[in-house]
Design a protein around this motif. Sequence first.
Motif, mmCIF file in Angstrom:
data_model
loop_
_atom_site.group_PDB
_atom_site.id
_atom_site.type_symbol
_atom_site.label_atom_id
_atom_site.label_comp_id
_atom_site.label_asym_id
_atom_site.label_seq_id
_atom_site.Cartn_x
_atom_site.Cartn_y
_atom_site.Cartn_z
ATOM 1 N N LEU A 189 1.763 0.478 -2.186
ATOM 2 C CA LEU A 189 0.996 1.188 -3.195
ATOM 3 C C LEU A 189 1.891 2.157 -3.967
ATOM 4 O O LEU A 189 1.765 2.284 -5.191
ATOM 5 N N TYR A 192 3.960 0.219 -6.388
ATOM 6 C CA TYR A 192 3.101 -0.269 -7.476
ATOM 7 C C TYR A 192 2.886 0.835 -8.507
ATOM 8 O O TYR A 192 2.957 0.596 -9.716
ATOM 9 N N ARG A 193 2.619 2.041 -8.039
ATOM 10 C CA ARG A 193 2.404 3.172 -8.954
ATOM 11 C C ARG A 193 3.653 3.471 -9.790
ATOM 12 O O ARG A 193 3.560 3.842 -10.954
ATOM 13 N N GLY A 212 -11.151 -1.247 -10.125
ATOM 14 C CA GLY A 212 -10.375 -1.062 -8.904
ATOM 15 C C GLY A 212 -9.279 -0.028 -9.065
ATOM 16 O O GLY A 212 -9.035 0.787 -8.172
ATOM 17 N N ARG A 215 -10.929 3.432 -8.997
ATOM 18 C CA ARG A 215 -11.323 3.850 -7.648
ATOM 19 C C ARG A 215 -10.112 4.310 -6.842
ATOM 20 O O ARG A 215 -10.199 5.237 -6.040
ATOM 21 N N ALA A 216 -8.981 3.637 -7.044
ATOM 22 C CA ALA A 216 -7.769 3.990 -6.298
ATOM 23 C C ALA A 216 -7.015 5.151 -6.933
ATOM 24 O O ALA A 216 -6.004 5.613 -6.380
ATOM 25 N N ILE A 218 -5.299 5.100 -9.744
ATOM 26 C CA ILE A 218 -4.012 4.613 -10.243
ATOM 27 C C ILE A 218 -4.047 4.555 -11.767
ATOM 28 O O ILE A 218 -4.938 3.940 -12.355
ATOM 29 N N CYS A 264 -2.371 -7.731 -3.551
ATOM 30 C CA CYS A 264 -2.618 -6.510 -4.308
ATOM 31 C C CYS A 264 -2.679 -5.319 -3.340
ATOM 32 O O CYS A 264 -3.403 -5.375 -2.336
ATOM 33 N N PRO A 265 -1.938 -4.231 -3.574
ATOM 34 C CA PRO A 265 -1.868 -3.127 -2.613
ATOM 35 C C PRO A 265 -3.049 -2.169 -2.676
ATOM 36 O O PRO A 265 -3.027 -1.133 -1.999
ATOM 37 N N PHE A 266 -4.050 -2.465 -3.453
ATOM 38 C CA PHE A 266 -5.277 -1.659 -3.478
ATOM 39 C C PHE A 266 -6.446 -2.623 -3.641
ATOM 40 O O PHE A 266 -6.266 -3.801 -3.979
ATOM 41 N N GLU A 267 -7.636 -2.152 -3.395
ATOM 42 C CA GLU A 267 -8.806 -3.035 -3.375
ATOM 43 C C GLU A 267 -9.341 -3.272 -4.779
ATOM 44 O O GLU A 267 -9.615 -2.334 -5.525
#
Length: 299
Positions: A189, A192-193, A212, A215-216, A218, A264-267
């Motif tokens: 994650l 990814y950021r 998504g 929510r994360a 990002i 994908c490192p987040f939902e």
Amino acid sequence: MTTLEALPEPKLLQLFDVPYQCRSVTRAAEQLGQSQPTISIWLARLREQLNDPLFVRTPGGMAPTPRADQLIGPCREVLESLRRLTAWEPQFIAATAQRRFRLCVSDASHITLLPSILNHLRSHAPGIRLEAARIDGNTESALESGEADLAIGFVPWLGGGMYQQVLFEQDWVCLSNPQHPRLGDGMSLERYRAEGHVQISFGTGQKLLEAGLARAGIERRIMLELPAFLGLGMIIGTTDLLGTLPRHIGQTLADMHGLQVHDCPFEVEGFTVKQHWHARYHQDNGNRWLREVVRGLFQ
């Protein structure tokens, strides 16, 4: 104002369609099995009825006027309706059928679905002509009117009167260059950021991705925005940018361009790809055959 519905002879509609495709009176005469003078006479009648020159001579051939560009769509719909009336048969025999099917599909489907469908048709139904149209606000009315035969994709807004069939489920993946300098140990994650991203502007699943990300918490650093997936594989493969996209198109692009696929490192909420058709054509033999082809290829 003169309309296509006022034309008394279907041959004039066909005359309009053929030169529009081949941009030549001579080639139109050859395709229609008529002499060039006869085609010229018919074309003069068509121009008079529609009150427009329709085609003008250019160094590259016969170029359509703006009025011709406006009329070609309705003209082909009328021709297709006439063809269906005269060619109707109680059974649909794929090997000998002469018919046009129009599919409403996403941009990603041009890469993931259409090649397989086209290859099947060329092998089993060589007389079938396939057309692809966008999924948009006109898709529902196109299915109802018969202008389109199927819509394939994630189309949650379609209303009543529609049948649907599940084909496959989609989750989300990230693509990267396999020689990416900072992802040798995989995607996290934090990485990814930190990386730059390519964003696809349109697509029925993009709202799910945006939700998504929100929510994360990002906020991606967007370095390039594309209207569709065309070119994305080459860009990812020649830069250190990342792409986040549904797994089916992601895996297809990865196979084509030798890219690295990461979970994908987040939902992100997944979605279901379905084929949709209107109840009016549920018993149409050709439509039923096409639906079975799509089900067999992708379910």
